[in-house]
Write a protein that holds these residues in place. Structure first.
Motif, PDB file in Angstrom:
ATOM      1  N   LYS A 330      85.007  39.335  38.786  1.00  0.00           N
ATOM      2  CA  LYS A 330      86.277  40.018  38.510  1.00  0.00           C
ATOM      3  C   LYS A 330      86.580  39.972  37.011  1.00  0.00           C
ATOM      4  N   THR A 355      88.177  53.522  36.698  1.00  0.00           N
ATOM      5  CA  THR A 355      88.551  54.186  37.950  1.00  0.00           C
ATOM      6  C   THR A 355      87.303  54.668  38.687  1.00  0.00           C
ATOM      7  N   ARG A 359      86.803  48.810  41.211  1.00  0.00           N
ATOM      8  CA  ARG A 359      87.947  48.800  42.126  1.00  0.00           C
ATOM      9  C   ARG A 359      88.953  47.786  41.601  1.00  0.00           C
ATOM     10  N   SER A 360      90.225  48.147  41.575  1.00  0.00           N
ATOM     11  CA  SER A 360      91.233  47.236  41.013  1.00  0.00           C
ATOM     12  C   SER A 360      91.985  46.483  42.109  1.00  0.00           C
ATOM     13  N   SER A 361      92.443  45.283  41.754  1.00  0.00           N
ATOM     14  CA  SER A 361      93.281  44.484  42.657  1.00  0.00           C
ATOM     15  C   SER A 361      94.114  43.547  41.803  1.00  0.00           C
ATOM     16  N   TYR A 369      89.406  43.868  37.909  1.00  0.00           N
ATOM     17  CA  TYR A 369      88.484  44.897  38.398  1.00  0.00           C
ATOM     18  C   TYR A 369      87.224  44.248  38.940  1.00  0.00           C
ATOM     19  N   ARG A 372      82.555  48.456  42.838  1.00  0.00           N
ATOM     20  CA  ARG A 372      82.775  49.343  43.995  1.00  0.00           C
ATOM     21  C   ARG A 372      81.648  49.181  45.020  1.00  0.00           C
TER      22      ARG A 372
END
Length: 376
Positions: A330, A355, A359-361, A369, A372
């Motif tokens: 991350k 983007t 994938r962001s969280s 990030y 994916r």
């Protein structure tokens, strides 16, 4: 056909296939106005790439991907073909013009602007870095050396982009060949210069070229002393004399690399202390000087720092992200930006890249990030 003859154009073109009208022998290239103007001005466009590489087309200062675009209409090549506006409209008589088709195509080459492929440039020059005039290795080396013409034939980039990148990586011409300095030799040269600045008590903003060459010329070649000043300083002229304003951030960054390259991981607080003691007097070290060179691990106890150079990462977008997510699962945007900034195409932002490939969280109130796709 119930056509009104008065509405017909006075000239009719009757097309027939000529004896040489074979398909596949002619290629169409779609040019943007800027490239068209280049050709009209008499300048050249060059297709570059070795057999195992996808071809790119280069102008003097830009690089383009070449892709075949199919068209549903048959495209016919008719030499000397004239448009209705060009024909001499003679309303009195109907002219029949017989034209022969010289060739045809169902596709054309489409150009798309791309980032130049410059990673190979550094790789070629790093095969045989310059270790100084006394190096035995340089005299016995079997590696190839490269002139500007050699690099133009091997690197998929325009001439201006290649010359700019040579400047970025601090390459210099030695006996007509482009070379990069061996890092240890570069540090030795930089050390000579910084020690001289210190002993002479010169301000870092005004280091005289003549005095440096005079004092250090007996230790190293004068052109190497000047090269290191050009690499780590900004050249200017004052009262007819050449001076250099030394670049603090670049010098601090180089010394950090020297300290980090021999350690897998370094205790962050200890590193910061040693680093500040190692730089020339009057310079201040800051972690933001190390963007794209080193990465801080805030999650470990104690916090650590380790070498991670952006130029060592893959050039392809997906491979770059795979590599980064293999190193760290991350990433915050601040940490990852220096490692993907160079992937941004014209008018593309880091946010748009993230983007597409990540994938962001939220983690402890901070946006992070991750990949994916699964990383093996």
């Amino acid at each position: 056909a119930k056509l009104n003859p008065a509405e017909l154009l006075p000239a009719v073109q009757c097309l027939s296939f000529g004896p040489q009208a074979g398909g596949g022998e002619c290629c169409l290239l779609q040019l943007e106005p800027g490239l068209c103007a280049e050709l009209e001005a008499g300048r050249s466009l060059v297709i570059r790439g070795e057999k195992d590489e996808h071809a790119v087309l280069c102008s003097k200062d830009k690089t383009y991907d070449m892709k075949i675009a199919d068209t549903s209409n048959m495209l016919l090549f008719v030499p000397g073909c004239k448009t209705p506006e060009e024909l001499n409209a003679d309303a009195a008589s109907c002219n029949i013009i017989h034209s022969q088709i010289a060739g045809f195509s169902k596709n054309y080459w489409e150009l798309r602007r791309r980032r130049p492929k410059l990673k190979k440039l550094r790789k070629l020059l790093m095969e045989d870095p310059y270790e100084g005039p006394d190096s035995q290795k340089d005299q016995t080396s079997t590696f190839s050396k490269y002139t500007t013409e050699d690099l133009l034939s091997l690197i998929q980039a325009s001439e201006e982009e290649i010359l700019h990148q040579l400047q970025v990586i601090d390459a210099c011409k030695i006996e007509g060949y482009w070379r990069v300095l061996d890092f240890d030799y570069e540090m030795k040269l930089l050390n000579h210069v910084t020690q001289l600045i210190d002993s002479e008590s010169w301000p870092l903003s005004k280091v005289p070229l003549c005095a440096c060459l005079e004092e250090l010329g007996s230790l190293e070649p004068r052109e190497m002393i000047e090269h290191i000043l050009l690499s780590y300083g900004r050249k200017y002229v004052d009262a007819g004399e050449v001076f250099f304003e030394m670049r603090e951030d670049k010098i601090c960054r180089a010394i950090a690399q020297m300290l980090l390259q021999n350690a897998v991981k370094f205790n962050l607080s200890e590193f910061e202390e040693v680093w500040q003691q190692s730089v020339p007097e009057g310079m201040t070290t800051r972690l933001d000087q190390l963007q794209g060179l080193a990465l801080v691990d805030r999650s470990s106890r104690p916090e650590t720092i380790f070498l991670l150079k952006v130029e060592d990462l893959p050039e392809d977008n997906q491979e770059r992200f795979n590599s980064l997510f293999g190193i760290r699962q991350k990433w915050t945007e601040v940490d990852i930006t220096p490692y993907i900034q160079d992937l941004c195409a014209e008018k593309q932002t880091v946010g748009a890249l993230l983007t597409k490939y990540a994938r962001s969280s939220m983690l402890n109130g901070v946006k992070v990030y991750n990949s994916r796709r699964p990383i093996s």
